[in-house]
Design a protein around this motif. Structure first.
Motif, short mmCIF file in Angstrom:
data_model
loop_
_atom_site.label_atom_id
_atom_site.label_comp_id
_atom_site.label_asym_id
_atom_site.label_seq_id
_atom_site.Cartn_x
_atom_site.Cartn_y
_atom_site.Cartn_z
N GLN A 199 0.73 -0.86 -0.08
CA GLN A 199 -0.47 -0.31 -0.37
C GLN A 199 0.81 1.00 -0.11
O GLN A 199 1.68 1.58 0.64
CB GLN A 199 -0.82 0.41 0.85
N LEU A 200 0.17 2.02 -1.34
CA LEU A 200 1.37 3.47 -1.44
C LEU A 200 1.52 4.52 -0.93
O LEU A 200 0.01 4.64 -1.77
CB LEU A 200 2.11 3.47 -2.73
N GLY A 201 1.12 5.66 0.47
CA GLY A 201 0.14 6.57 0.57
C GLY A 201 1.57 7.58 0.82
O GLY A 201 3.04 7.55 0.30
N THR A 202 0.78 8.68 0.56
CA THR A 202 1.80 10.24 0.99
C THR A 202 1.29 11.44 1.54
O THR A 202 -0.02 10.28 2.30
CB THR A 202 2.10 10.40 -0.36
N VAL A 203 1.49 12.27 1.56
CA VAL A 203 0.95 13.14 2.73
C VAL A 203 1.10 14.59 2.06
O VAL A 203 0.89 14.47 0.34
CB VAL A 203 2.49 13.56 3.69
N LEU A 204 0.02 14.98 2.55
CA LEU A 204 -0.82 16.52 2.10
C LEU A 204 0.21 17.04 2.23
O LEU A 204 1.26 17.14 3.50
CB LEU A 204 -2.02 16.63 2.61
N PRO A 205 0.62 18.45 1.72
CA PRO A 205 0.93 19.52 2.26
C PRO A 205 0.88 20.03 3.86
O PRO A 205 -0.66 20.37 3.78
CB PRO A 205 1.84 20.56 1.01
N HIS A 206 1.57 20.21 4.91
CA HIS A 206 1.08 20.27 5.90
C HIS A 206 2.26 20.89 6.78
O HIS A 206 1.77 21.42 7.51
CB HIS A 206 0.60 19.27 6.79
N ARG A 207 3.39 20.26 6.94
CA ARG A 207 4.73 21.19 8.33
C ARG A 207 5.72 21.56 7.62
O ARG A 207 6.44 20.62 5.77
CB ARG A 207 4.06 19.82 8.61
N SER A 208 6.24 22.23 6.97
CA SER A 208 7.11 23.22 6.20
C SER A 208 7.82 24.61 7.17
O SER A 208 7.14 24.77 8.03
CB SER A 208 6.63 23.51 4.59
N PRO A 209 9.45 24.98 6.46
CA PRO A 209 9.64 25.85 7.17
C PRO A 209 8.66 26.93 6.79
O PRO A 209 9.27 28.52 7.12
CB PRO A 209 11.14 25.85 6.59
N GLU A 210 8.59 27.24 5.09
CA GLU A 210 7.96 28.20 4.32
C GLU A 210 6.20 28.17 4.85
O GLU A 210 5.51 26.83 5.11
CB GLU A 210 8.25 28.39 3.63
N HIS A 211 5.81 29.22 4.35
CA HIS A 211 3.83 29.18 4.42
C HIS A 211 3.36 28.04 3.16
O HIS A 211 3.84 27.97 2.24
CB HIS A 211 3.39 30.37 4.33
N ILE A 212 2.47 27.21 3.61
CA ILE A 212 1.48 26.70 2.74
C ILE A 212 0.10 27.19 2.51
O ILE A 212 -0.51 26.74 3.20
CB ILE A 212 1.33 24.95 3.40
N ASP A 213 0.33 27.44 1.05
CA ASP A 213 -1.06 27.97 0.74
C ASP A 213 -2.46 26.81 0.60
O ASP A 213 -2.04 25.93 0.32
CB ASP A 213 -1.29 28.94 -0.86
N GLN A 214 -3.29 27.27 0.61
CA GLN A 214 -5.13 25.96 1.07
C GLN A 214 -4.64 26.19 -0.91
O GLN A 214 -5.17 24.72 -0.64
CB GLN A 214 -6.19 27.20 1.19
N ALA A 215 -4.55 26.36 -1.60
CA ALA A 215 -4.76 26.25 -3.09
C ALA A 215 -3.54 24.79 -3.01
O ALA A 215 -3.91 24.15 -4.27
CB ALA A 215 -4.36 26.79 -4.02
N THR A 216 -1.98 25.10 -2.42
CA THR A 216 -1.48 23.64 -2.84
C THR A 216 -2.10 22.46 -2.33
O THR A 216 -1.55 21.91 -3.02
CB THR A 216 -0.39 24.50 -2.41
N VAL A 217 -2.83 22.58 -1.08
CA VAL A 217 -3.25 21.72 -0.22
C VAL A 217 -4.45 20.74 -2.34
O VAL A 217 -4.07 19.17 -2.17
CB VAL A 217 -3.77 22.22 1.14
N VAL A 218 -5.07 21.74 -2.12
CA VAL A 218 -6.37 21.30 -2.70
C VAL A 218 -5.45 20.69 -4.49
O VAL A 218 -6.24 19.67 -4.25
CB VAL A 218 -7.33 22.40 -2.92
N ARG A 219 -5.14 21.21 -4.78
CA ARG A 219 -4.54 20.53 -5.93
C ARG A 219 -3.42 19.07 -6.41
O ARG A 219 -3.44 17.95 -6.42
CB ARG A 219 -2.86 21.39 -6.34
N ALA A 220 -2.74 19.17 -4.20
CA ALA A 220 -1.92 17.95 -4.51
C ALA A 220 -2.85 16.90 -3.60
O ALA A 220 -2.84 15.70 -4.14
CB ALA A 220 -0.89 18.82 -2.41
#
Length: 307
Positions: free
Chosen positions: A8-29
């Protein structure tokens, strides 16, 4: 033979970063991970954190609204600092909103998690066990009574239940041998930490399999997962520097780069992931650490997924 067959191959949502993560990136990912064929999306819990970090259950509820099939999990939540009735309500709500796609991984955590929330470190294993019993009891029983050392409920009713029969699957994240054995006894799966090198994971797998056999549980069907922090870059020196930057800024531990980071070309990363599977993982959480959308595409290429 395909090294990831049956994995089973999972991945992550962009959620933790030294830089700001915008909502649109989360949705696209989220949408792209589903289209590529990843089985699940994960986030971590980091309440008081030097890095930018979304609250996990709220982020997963947002992801549930823009996906339809991919499972949605948080790993790990430090269970003894949670109020278990509230966590049960959150988990049931996420499972309903996602039409039965929620996953939950919990752990004991580290001392600083307890200090942050003014919860005593003493007796934390008892708190952990009781918390699990309360969450599952509220998910499974129409009227639930519990009389523990830390938690007490009398004729408690939580009408909303998870859509999944029996409740949301609860995995346990642990590295200490006692925690790994606890996973075999109490968990629906085990997740090895991304900050642990492969040799620590290998030892954990051995302990887990022995404990599962002692518990009379089916080793073959039990989820054995490993989070893997990844940087794809054909320039290996640059890949290492990117990984080191991330471990320094997020973990405050740049020395984890070479022991816990997986980095290099697609072929090099593929080989290292195959080694983790050979060591006993039947589930991977592929966790790119930067340039997320491009790295997600390369992650899929490395494990043989495509839209």
């Amino acid at each position: 033979m395909e090294p990831f067959a049956g994995v089973q191959l999972g991945t992550v949502l962009p959620h933790r970063s030294p830089e700001h993560i915008d909502q649109a990136t989360v949705v696209r990912a989220a949408a792209r991970a589903e289209a590529l064929g990843f089985t699940d999306l994960w986030v971590t819990e980091n309440n008081l954190d030097p890095a930018f970090s979304f609250e996990p259950m709220m982020l997963l509820a947002h992801a549930a609204a823009v996906t339809t099939t991919i499972k949605l999990g948080v790993a790990v939540m430090v269970l003894p600092v949670q109020q278990p009735a509230r966590l049960a309500h959150q988990g049931a709500t996420l499972d309903q909103l996602s039409n039965g796609r929620a996953l939950l991984a919990v752990g004991i955590g580290r001392d600083h998690h307890y200090h942050e929330f003014e919860i005593p470190v003493a007796r934390r294993v008892t708190r952990f066990r009781e918390g699990l019993e309360v969450v599952r009891g509220l998910w499974r029983e129409p009227v639930f009574t519990y009389d523990g050392e830390f938690y007490r409920l009398k004729d408690a009713e939580m009408a909303i239940k998870p859509q999944q029969a029996g409740g949301v699957s609860i995995w346990i994240g642990a590295g200490h041998p006692d925690g790994v054995r606890r996973s075999a006894k109490l968990g629906d799966g085990w997740m090895g930490a991304g900050s642990h090198p492969t040799n620590v994971f290998v030892e954990g797998v051995k302990i887990l399999r022995d404990a599962l056999e002692e518990q009379g549980r089916d080793v073959a069907s039990y989820p054995i997962s490993k989070r893997v922090f990844i940087v794809f870059d054909d320039n290996r020196s640059r890949a290492r520097e990117r990984m080191r930057h991330w471990f320094d800024r997020v973990y405050r531990a740049p020395d984890l780069t070479d022991s816990a980071g997986v980095f290099g070309s697609v072929a090099e990363v593929r080989e290292q992931l195959a080694g983790i599977v050979a060591a006993g993982a039947n589930h991977l959480v592929i966790n790119p650490v930067d340039d997320f959308e491009a790295q997600l595409e390369l992650s899929a290429e490395a494990v043989g997924l495509s839209a």
